[in-house]
Design a protein around this motif. Structure first.
Motif, mmCIF file in Angstrom:
data_model
loop_
_atom_site.group_PDB
_atom_site.id
_atom_site.type_symbol
_atom_site.label_atom_id
_atom_site.label_comp_id
_atom_site.label_asym_id
_atom_site.label_seq_id
_atom_site.Cartn_x
_atom_site.Cartn_y
_atom_site.Cartn_z
ATOM 1 N N GLU A 154 0.686 -1.351 0.051
ATOM 2 C CA GLU A 154 0.177 -0.077 0.103
ATOM 3 C C GLU A 154 0.981 1.240 -0.069
ATOM 4 O O GLU A 154 0.648 2.151 -0.585
ATOM 5 C CB GLU A 154 -1.055 -0.118 1.370
ATOM 6 N N LEU A 155 1.996 1.341 0.826
ATOM 7 C CA LEU A 155 2.823 2.558 0.857
ATOM 8 C C LEU A 155 3.473 2.692 -0.295
ATOM 9 O O LEU A 155 3.908 3.911 -0.883
ATOM 10 C CB LEU A 155 3.824 2.294 2.136
ATOM 11 N N ALA A 156 3.802 1.497 -1.034
ATOM 12 C CA ALA A 156 4.735 1.670 -2.315
ATOM 13 C C ALA A 156 3.860 2.269 -3.315
ATOM 14 O O ALA A 156 4.323 3.024 -4.149
ATOM 15 C CB ALA A 156 5.296 0.356 -2.827
ATOM 16 N N ASP A 157 2.417 1.804 -3.352
ATOM 17 C CA ASP A 157 1.587 2.393 -4.570
ATOM 18 C C ASP A 157 1.149 3.864 -3.818
ATOM 19 O O ASP A 157 1.354 4.789 -4.936
ATOM 20 C CB ASP A 157 0.329 1.728 -4.329
ATOM 21 N N LEU A 158 1.348 4.254 -2.782
ATOM 22 C CA LEU A 158 0.994 5.554 -2.330
ATOM 23 C C LEU A 158 2.163 6.541 -2.886
ATOM 24 O O LEU A 158 2.208 7.801 -3.272
ATOM 25 C CB LEU A 158 0.885 5.862 -0.995
ATOM 26 N N ALA A 159 3.516 5.991 -2.885
ATOM 27 C CA ALA A 159 4.505 6.609 -3.050
ATOM 28 C C ALA A 159 4.450 7.062 -4.688
ATOM 29 O O ALA A 159 4.736 8.210 -4.848
ATOM 30 C CB ALA A 159 5.961 6.080 -2.823
ATOM 31 N N GLN A 160 3.956 6.408 -5.169
ATOM 32 C CA GLN A 160 3.737 6.558 -6.780
ATOM 33 C C GLN A 160 2.696 7.787 -7.070
ATOM 34 O O GLN A 160 2.881 8.626 -7.861
ATOM 35 C CB GLN A 160 3.432 5.256 -7.658
ATOM 36 N N VAL A 161 1.562 7.576 -6.306
ATOM 37 C CA VAL A 161 0.387 8.176 -6.400
ATOM 38 C C VAL A 161 0.877 9.806 -5.866
ATOM 39 O O VAL A 161 0.575 10.749 -6.509
ATOM 40 C CB VAL A 161 -0.854 8.023 -5.373
#
Length: 383
Positions: A311-318
């Protein structure tokens, strides 16, 4: 001394509307006047009534309707050859673009609005547009570029006793101090903003100032109960004035306060509520920040570590697509806190104020040099 706050974005036949008018009432009055102007073929009046309609839709979180309304206002102003009304429509469009997360577009529209405002002799819309540009840069985290412009606009507002813009500028500068760890300075500026807004009957500005105070009370003093009390007071105004975006950010801040106090289950509930509110109004920046708080809360409540890491990895991209300078570092701070290998250095959470959400790629952009403003300009930027 500061005078009463007023709303110069309510123009033409709508000048009797108050800065504290319910947005539902503004929308109804603006729509009625817009239709009357269109029937009469009064293009300039249609443009100015359409501006109020666009702003009401935007502040109610109805971004699709707001987008149609500001463009219609611009077309009407262009047909009427009303340069100042064109500038106001572009200001509304630029503010909406920032709220929707298209930060480069916001910058371009606000720059055009400032130019047209000067050409059309409307110092107020020029001031609003410059303030909007400063705000866009601040939300990106480019404090070095826009700090001087914020300070200049604050000095101009103090000189003229313009309460609404003084409150705006104080809150923006306070947010920068808060995000760089100068909590005492930030608190003093939020407190002054709340006092000025209260005396000037600027309920919206006071609600945002109370939210800022609650954040400082929570992070600096660890006083969750007092912070929640301040947010509860601000929520009354948000509901009475139908300030949808401000209410969602209020709920997200409640989540922050509860999370810091270790009340993870309740924080989870508030982050979920804010997330739903941001999604309903199409505000991706608030959505991403709510997701971040929710991910941290769920991790504290036992969510498997690998799910949190994903989840945090995806949020970093967002967050990177949003164009916030501290995006990766925000996620890194959460990774470190939760025992996940961080990818970047830590940094404070960027400005979570009301005026933007995002998903556009936005690199730092040059800021116009501070310029002297005419003596009667009300240079406010409104959320």
């Amino acid at each position: 001394m500061y005078g009463k706050a007023f709303a110069p974005e309510y123009q033409g036949a709508l000048t009797t509307l108050s800065v504290n008018s319910s947005l539902v009432d503004v929308l109804a009055a603006g729509t009625e006047q817009l239709r009357a102007a269109e029937r009469a073929g009064a293009r300039s009046e249609a443009a100015r009534s359409g501006l109020a309609v666009a702003e009401a839709h935007r502040r109610l979180g109805q971004v699709g309707e707001a987008d149609l309304a500001w463009k219609a206002s611009y077309r009407a102003a262009r047909e009427a050859k009303d340069t100042a009304a064109m500038a106001w429509a572009l200001w509304s469009g630029g503010t909406l673009a920032r709220q929707r997360g298209a930060l480069p577009l916001a910058w371009r529209l606000l720059g055009l609005a400032a130019e047209l405002g000067e050409r059309g002799g409307d110092v107020v819309v020029r001031g609003y547009s410059l303030a909007g540009m400063a705000e866009t840069g601040r939300i990106q985290g480019d404090y070095a570029a826009v700090g001087a412009l914020h300070e200049q606009l604050l000095a101009e507002a103090r000189k003229r006793g313009e309460a609404r813009h003084t409150v705006w500028a104080l809150e923006g500068i306070a947010q920068m101090h808060r995000n760089t760890g100068s909590y005492d300075t930030a608190y003093a500026m939020f407190e002054e903003a709340a006092e000025i807004a209260g005396r000037a009957d600027d309920r919206r500005g006071r609600a945002w100032a109370l939210r800022g105070l609650a954040d400082i009370v929570s992070v600096r003093d660890g006083d969750a109960d007092r912070a929640l009390g301040l947010l509860a007071e601000a929520e009354v105004t948000c509901r009475e004035m139908n300030l949808s975006s401000a209410l969602a950010y209020n709920h997200k801040m409640r989540g922050n306060v509860l999370y810091r106090a270790g009340r993870y289950a309740r924080a989870r509930d508030l982050y979920e509520q804010a997330l739903a509110e941001f999604r309903a109004m199409g505000e991706p920046r608030g959505e991403a920040l709510s997701r971040l708080g929710l991910a941290k809360s769920l991790a504290r409540l036992g969510r498997p570590l690998h799910e949190t890491a994903a989840e945090l990895a995806d949020l970093a991209q967002v967050l990177d697509r949003i164009g916030l300078r501290h995006a990766h570092r925000m996620v890194s701070q959460a990774q470190t806190e939760l025992g996940i290998t961080p990818t970047t250095p830590e940094a404070p959470e960027p400005d979570t104020g009301p005026r933007a959400s995002a998903e556009a790629d936005a690199a730092p952009v040059p800021v116009p040099m501070p310029v002297p403003m005419p003596d009667r300009a009300d240079v406010g930027s409104r959320r």
